[in-house]
Enzyme design. Structure first.
Site, PDB file in Angstrom:
ATOM      1  CB  CYS A  89      -0.936   0.004   1.212  1.00 23.63           C
ATOM      2  SG  CYS A  89      -2.036   1.435   1.280  1.00 23.63           S
ATOM      3  CB  CYS A 186      -6.657  -0.536   7.260  1.00 27.21           C
ATOM      4  SG  CYS A 186      -6.333  -0.349   5.486  1.00 27.21           S
TER       5      CYS A 186
END
Length: 348
Positions: A89, A186
């Site tokens: 990410c 997340c």
């Protein structure tokens, strides 16, 4: 002329204080919040921006996040490895697509709330360093950024301790709109990793039940899909013995879960591929401190480059001074010299 710095705003105290500190330094600050499509609720970013007195923008990265991060996560588990989505990410989403959006808005740099430090030398080369707060240090997660990205990055919290950041936010009267620490994964909320993976795989690709075997190939039981296990795991094996079994290997080719006793979880070396060098590629073997996962304290080791006849650069080898437990394929091996991250790669 003021420097314009975009700040990745999540709604938490860290990104809020990163923006606050930059404003105090005289930067023109622009807030950017990117959507992943996996949020449980809409975060009121305008509330954060109003507190800071800055303009804010929402960047839709749902498609990019799904293809680059979520698909990678599911695919890696399916293939019998254990991924770390933050290592993908950060270079692809935050300092890839979000950095592009920041530059399109006229920003010179993109700041985040990571606890890490940056130093640029006289030649303009960026050096990524551990944060002052050793407990909160997040330099590990940034090891796959390249020089171009680091030269456009900013980590205002690297010189602070987490408790001090929280105290400064309270003193300034700031009110984060999200609470708690950010999670490694997340995008998974309220579900197990295995359930999430099963939801994102076609029925034909779902992991199958298979054998649990010891290091000699003796069948001890049955597993319920290799994606439900990771190296070093002890619980959930249901294989009675005089001492506990631990997962040693996810043998995806033969759909077998290989287990052994604790002493067998230790290894003296591992192979690392897909190397990212922040500093120049070493010309020979070198001494490093290797972190094998985020919560790993690191191990003194020797990093050995592949031979001259290796294909496509080849895998590097990490040889540990002392055997290390639960060295897990798919996780990141990050190399430090003192406080500096010099590079990292993926454990094989």
């Amino acid at each position: 002329m003021k420097t314009t710095t975009a700040v990745a705003i999540s709604g938490g105290v860290d990104s809020l204080m990163a923006a606050h500190l930059l404003k105090k330094q005289g930067h023109r600050v622009v807030g950017l919040h990117f959507t992943t499509g996996y949020e449980q609720q809409t975060i009121p970013i305008d509330t954060v921006a109003d507190q800071l007195g800055i303009e804010s923008h929402v960047v839709d990265l749902r498609s990019e996040f799904s293809s680059a991060v979520v698909d990678y996560f599911v695919r890696t588990y399916r293939d019998g490895q254990t991924p770390n989505p933050c290592l993908v990410c950060n270079p692809v989403i935050k300092f890839g697509h979000l950095l592009v959006a920041a530059r399109n808005l006229g920003a010179d740099r993109l700041a985040t709330g990571h606890y890490a430090r940056l130093h640029c030398d006289e030649d303009g080369r960026a050096h990524l360093l551990r944060a002052v707060d050793a407990v909160k240090d997040q330099s590990y997660f940034l090891a796959f950024l390249d020089q171009r990205q680091l030269q456009q990055a900013c980590f205002p919290l690297g010189a602070y301790r987490k408790n001090d950041v929280k105290a400064m936010a309270a003193a300034a009267g700031y009110r984060p709109v999200t609470s708690g620490e950010s999670q490694d994964v997340c995008f998974i909320k309220g579900a197990s990793y295995s359930a999430f993976i099963e939801q994102h795989l076609d029925e034909a690709a779902l992991p199958e039940v298979g054998d649990i075997v010891d290091v000699n190939g003796q069948i001890l039981g049955r597993h319920h899909g290799l994606h439900r296990y990771t190296i070093g795991q002890r619980r959930g094996l249901n294989c009675p013995a005089d001492e506990p079994y631990y997962v040693l290997q996810l043998d995806a080719r033969n759909n077998r879960l290989v287990v052994g006793f604790r002493k067998e979880t230790f290894t003296r070396q591992c192979r690392v591929t897909r190397l990212n060098w922040i500093q120049p590629t070493p010309g020979s073997s070198l001494r490093v401190h290797t972190r094998l996962r985020y919560r790993h304290r690191g191990a003194s080791s020797t990093l050995q480059r592949p031979g001259a006849d290796a294909v496509d650069g080849g895998d590097w080898t990490v040889r540990f001074d002392e055997p290390q437990a639960a060295v897990t394929p798919g996780q990141g091996a990050v190399f430090y010299r003192n406080d500096e991250v010099i590079g990292g790669g993926v454990i094989q």
